[in-house]
Design an enzyme around this catalytic site. Structure first.
Site, PDB file in Angstrom:
ATOM      1  N   LYS A   1       0.859  -1.189   0.000  1.00  0.00           N
ATOM      2  CA  LYS A   1       0.000   0.000   0.000  1.00  0.00           C
ATOM      3  C   LYS A   1       0.894   1.238   0.000  1.00  0.00           C
ATOM      4  CE  LYS A   1      -4.404   1.109   0.198  1.00  0.00           C
ATOM      5  NZ  LYS A   1      -5.565   0.316  -0.266  1.00  0.00           N
TER       6      LYS A   1
ATOM      7  N   ASP B   1      -7.078   4.321  -4.566  1.00  0.00           N
ATOM      8  CA  ASP B   1      -7.693   4.201  -3.233  1.00  0.00           C
ATOM      9  C   ASP B   1      -8.305   5.584  -2.981  1.00  0.00           C
ATOM     10  OD1 ASP B   1      -7.784   2.249  -0.755  1.00  0.00           O
ATOM     11  OD2 ASP B   1      -7.368   4.210   0.093  1.00  0.00           O
TER      12      ASP B   1
HETATM   13  P1  NDP Z   1     -12.958   7.875  -2.950  1.00  0.00           P
HETATM   14  O1  NDP Z   1     -11.855   8.848  -2.798  1.00  0.00           O
HETATM   15  O2  NDP Z   1     -13.535   7.652  -4.306  1.00  0.00           O
HETATM   16  O3  NDP Z   1     -14.163   8.237  -1.971  1.00  0.00           O
HETATM   17  C1  NDP Z   1     -13.960   8.276  -0.607  1.00  0.00           C
HETATM   18  C2  NDP Z   1     -15.274   8.632   0.051  1.00  0.00           C
HETATM   19  O4  NDP Z   1     -15.148   8.437   1.457  1.00  0.00           O
HETATM   20  C3  NDP Z   1     -15.660  10.080  -0.147  1.00  0.00           C
HETATM   21  O5  NDP Z   1     -17.044  10.212  -0.146  1.00  0.00           O
HETATM   22  C4  NDP Z   1     -15.028  10.738   1.074  1.00  0.00           C
HETATM   23  O6  NDP Z   1     -15.623  11.969   1.440  1.00  0.00           O
HETATM   24  C5  NDP Z   1     -15.282   9.695   2.127  1.00  0.00           C
HETATM   25  N1  NDP Z   1     -14.244   9.837   3.157  1.00  0.00           N
HETATM   26  C6  NDP Z   1     -12.907   9.755   2.990  1.00  0.00           C
HETATM   27  N2  NDP Z   1     -12.260   9.979   4.147  1.00  0.00           N
HETATM   28  C7  NDP Z   1     -13.220  10.233   5.045  1.00  0.00           C
HETATM   29  C8  NDP Z   1     -13.191  10.527   6.417  1.00  0.00           C
HETATM   30  N3  NDP Z   1     -12.026  10.647   7.091  1.00  0.00           N
HETATM   31  N4  NDP Z   1     -14.397  10.690   7.045  1.00  0.00           N
HETATM   32  C9  NDP Z   1     -15.575  10.575   6.363  1.00  0.00           C
HETATM   33  N5  NDP Z   1     -15.653  10.297   5.053  1.00  0.00           N
HETATM   34  C10 NDP Z   1     -14.502  10.128   4.412  1.00  0.00           C
HETATM   35  O7  NDP Z   1     -12.393   6.506  -2.348  1.00  0.00           O
HETATM   36  P2  NDP Z   1     -12.928   5.018  -2.566  1.00  0.00           P
HETATM   37  O8  NDP Z   1     -14.400   4.997  -2.754  1.00  0.00           O
HETATM   38  O9  NDP Z   1     -12.056   4.394  -3.577  1.00  0.00           O
HETATM   39  O10 NDP Z   1     -12.541   4.366  -1.162  1.00  0.00           O
HETATM   40  C11 NDP Z   1     -13.477   4.263  -0.082  1.00  0.00           C
HETATM   41  C12 NDP Z   1     -13.009   3.165   0.857  1.00  0.00           C
HETATM   42  O11 NDP Z   1     -12.964   1.917   0.139  1.00  0.00           O
HETATM   43  C13 NDP Z   1     -11.613   3.338   1.455  1.00  0.00           C
HETATM   44  O12 NDP Z   1     -11.591   2.778   2.752  1.00  0.00           O
HETATM   45  C14 NDP Z   1     -10.745   2.481   0.533  1.00  0.00           C
HETATM   46  O13 NDP Z   1      -9.562   2.068   1.172  1.00  0.00           O
HETATM   47  C15 NDP Z   1     -11.692   1.323   0.277  1.00  0.00           C
HETATM   48  N6  NDP Z   1     -11.420   0.514  -0.903  1.00  0.00           N
HETATM   49  C16 NDP Z   1     -11.332   1.073  -2.140  1.00  0.00           C
HETATM   50  C17 NDP Z   1     -11.115   0.257  -3.242  1.00  0.00           C
HETATM   51  C18 NDP Z   1     -11.101   0.796  -4.636  1.00  0.00           C
HETATM   52  O14 NDP Z   1     -10.993  -0.007  -5.576  1.00  0.00           O
HETATM   53  N7  NDP Z   1     -11.222   2.096  -4.843  1.00  0.00           N
HETATM   54  C19 NDP Z   1     -10.907  -1.198  -3.101  1.00  0.00           C
HETATM   55  C20 NDP Z   1     -11.086  -1.681  -1.754  1.00  0.00           C
HETATM   56  C21 NDP Z   1     -11.313  -0.842  -0.707  1.00  0.00           C
HETATM   57  P3  NDP Z   1     -14.827  13.358   1.192  1.00  0.00           P
HETATM   58  O15 NDP Z   1     -14.977  13.629  -0.279  1.00  0.00           O
HETATM   59  O16 NDP Z   1     -15.512  14.339   2.040  1.00  0.00           O
HETATM   60  O17 NDP Z   1     -13.399  13.129   1.595  1.00  0.00           O
HETATM   61  O1  2IT Z   2      -7.902  -1.471  -0.746  1.00  0.00           O
HETATM   62  C1  2IT Z   2      -7.852  -1.965  -1.891  1.00  0.00           C
HETATM   63  O2  2IT Z   2      -7.963  -3.181  -2.077  1.00  0.00           O
HETATM   64  C2  2IT Z   2      -7.659  -1.060  -3.024  1.00  0.00           C
HETATM   65  N1  2IT Z   2      -7.597   0.150  -2.827  1.00  0.00           N
HETATM   66  C3  2IT Z   2      -7.501  -1.616  -4.410  1.00  0.00           C
HETATM   67  C4  2IT Z   2      -6.086  -2.051  -4.645  1.00  0.00           C
HETATM   68  C5  2IT Z   2      -5.768  -2.474  -6.062  1.00  0.00           C
HETATM   69  O3  2IT Z   2      -4.584  -2.813  -6.262  1.00  0.00           O
HETATM   70  O4  2IT Z   2      -6.628  -2.496  -6.940  1.00  0.00           O
END
Ligand code: NDP
Ligand code: 2IT
Length: 463
Positions: free
Chosen positions: A142, A182
């Site tokens: 990561k 992420d």
């Molecule tokens: P994005 O940046 O697309 O969206 C993040 C969302 O979460 C936004 O709505 C953001 O709001 C909110 N957020 C972020 N930080 C905070 C916080 N401290 N408190 C409240 N809300 C918060 O990210 P993703 O959708 O990609 O990721 C969301 C989660 O999913 C994370 O935990 C990530 O690690 C996990 N994840 C993502 C994957 C992927 O493929 N993208 C795969 C597996 C897991 P704001 O705009 O206000 O910051």
């Molecule tokens: O938390 C996660 O699994 C991710 N942000 C996706 C990682 C990836 O390599 O696609």
């Protein structure tokens, strides 16, 4: 979990039923005293591994737990970039290459002001087991930076991404370490980073995933984490409760990549998603979220979720993000960030009738919240199983890049669904084999661990 007790210095200490596991945890806690998120993730996994350690003496003999809790490599670097006015800024960049026993390091890059070594290490540690559960050949890693993308212009984002990659490029490679998106890192950032990697290395390889479709990206990668979350949840509902999404009220936190595509699939499967959030507040639309409105705000305009009520006046906006858990629902899919559901929020969810929690975000539930789910008999799918669809599809993107070929959306989506259903069954079966039938947290930790442990044992120790 026997309990996460806060000691006088505010650091977590835990009690385990096995001396070896206790020694390893105590040593990790002593060596990483300022890393609460990392210790939280390690504590949860070690707790689940007690029966595995007792059954397999070779784990202690070969110091597998000591090795798996220490990153193979942790890189920290300076990222200097220039804003549109010519001002010079310095951020901190990270890449933690945690474990390469079963494949090249694989995991996302988080761009958020809260990023620090503890957060990147907890995410990298979780990624080891998640990636193992996908059944695909990817190790755990990561990275990210404390850079805040909010309010930055496109050119500022580009200059930051280029500077970040100027250092990162020397540590990664298609067969070494393959970063992805992420929080704060989506298609735009991956594009700028990929361009810089190619400029510096003169190589067109699958060194990043989440790429654009015209230059090596995989169809369905954008949708994969949210869709995968719903595929696993649907299989859990079917097998453990003879139930489905149909007619259920669903609350999803966040409004980013994961939340948007979880909303899309949950709705397609017959659920009604009534709330989404961001770090400022949440929207409640009892008629069901209109996703075209959300996509226009978030994906086209990069706006805030409160703008939803301008387009849908029957919906309401509320300040503060934790209030979303007071909305009555059947199914909760936390998809924003770590520790967003604490014990008190979990109690409210349960009191209001929520019977299923599946984690789109990484570690969104505190240990206290998990204890509440377990006591109430809530169906609980932990992050490393439930959100593995994103990285699984990233591994499918690597596969297509290696073949210099691409599959259709339907082909990738079908593989994703099969992988997610397989993950549910692997977790369930492991929970049963180790005497915790139906505890998918224990099952995910055990099943994810066993494959990596086997590879580490086979590959020996370098003296
Ligand atoms: P994005 O940046 O697309 O969206 C993040 C969302 O979460 C936004 O709505 C953001 O709001 C909110 N957020 C972020 N930080 C905070 C916080 N401290 N408190 C409240 N809300 C918060 O990210 P993703 O959708 O990609 O990721 C969301 C989660 O999913 C994370 O935990 C990530 O690690 C996990 N994840 C993502 C994957 C992927 O493929 N993208 C795969 C597996 C897991 P704001 O705009 O206000 O910051
Ligand atoms: O938390 C996660 O699994 C991710 N942000 C996706 C990682 C990836 O390599 O696609």
């Amino acid at each position: 979990m026997q309990g996460c007790i806060r000691n006088r210095k505010g650091k977590p200490s835990m009690k385990f039923k096995n001396d070896y596991v206790q020694r390893v945890y105590d040593s990790v806690a002593a060596r990483n005293p300022n890393e609460p998120e990392f210790l939280q993730a390690v504590g949860e996994v070690l707790e689940s591994l007690v029966p595995v350690v007792e059954k397999n003496p070779s784990i202690e003999k070969n110091a597998i737990l000591e090795r798996i809790t220490e990153p193979e490599r942790a890189i920290q670097f300076r990222v200097t970039w220039m804003d549109d006015q010519g001002g010079v800024h310095v951020n901190r960049g990270y890449r933690v290459q945690f474990n390469s026993a079963i494949g090249p390091y694989k995991g996302g890059l988080r761009l958020h002001p809260s990023v620090n070594l503890s957060i990147i290490k907890f995410l990298g540690f979780e990624q080891i087991f998640k990636n193992s559960l996908t059944t695909l050949p990817i190790g755990g890693g990561k990275g990210g930076s404390d850079f805040d993308p909010k309010g930055k212009s496109d050119t500022e984002i580009m200059r930051f991404c280029q500077s970040f990659m100027t250092e990162l490029q020397r540590h990664i490679g298609a067969d070494t370490d393959v970063p992805a998106g992420d929080i704060g890192t989506g298609a735009r950032e991956i594009g700028y980073m990929y361009g810089q990697y190619k400029r510096l290395r003169n190589e067109f390889t699958g060194v990043l995933t989440g790429k654009g479709l015209s230059w090596g990206g995989s169809l369905a990668r954008t949708e994969a984490t949210g869709y995968g979350l719903c595929y696993l949840t649907a299989e859990m509902l079917r097998c453990m409760k003879n139930d489905s999404f149909a007619g259920k009220t669903v609350v999803i936190s966040g409004s980013g990549n994961v939340a948007i595509y979880a909303t899309e699939k949950a709705t397609e499967l017959g659920g009604k998603v009534v709330a989404l959030s961001d770090s400022n507040g949440y929207i409640h639309d009892p008629d069901g979220i209109k996703l075209d409105v959300v996509k226009e705000i978030k994906e086209v305009r990069r706006g805030r979720i409160k703008e939803y009520v301008d387009a849908v006046p029957t919906a309401t906006y509320h300040e503060g993000c934790s209030g979303i858990w007071t909305i009555p629902c059947d199914i909760a899919l936390p998809s924003a960030t770590q520790n967003e559901i604490d014990g008190a929020s979990a109690e409210i969810l349960v009191k209001n009738g929520c019977f299923c929690v599946a984690e789109g975000a990484n570690m969104p539930s505190t240990p206290e919240a998990i204890a509440v789910y377990q006591k109430a008999g809530v169906l609980y799918a932990p992050a490393k199983a439930a959100n593995a669809g994103g990285v699984a599809t990233s591994a499918l993107e690597m596969c297509q890049n290696s073949m210099r070929y691409s599959w259709t959306f339907e082909e990738v989506d079908a593989k994703l669904k099969e992988i997610m259903e397989g993950i549910f069954h692997a977790c369930y079966d492991a929970s049963k084999e180790y005497g915790e039938e139906g505890d998918l947290m224990a099952g995910a930790n055990i099943a994810g661990f066993l494959k990596v442990c086997d590879a580490m044992l086979a590959q020996g120790v370098a003296y």
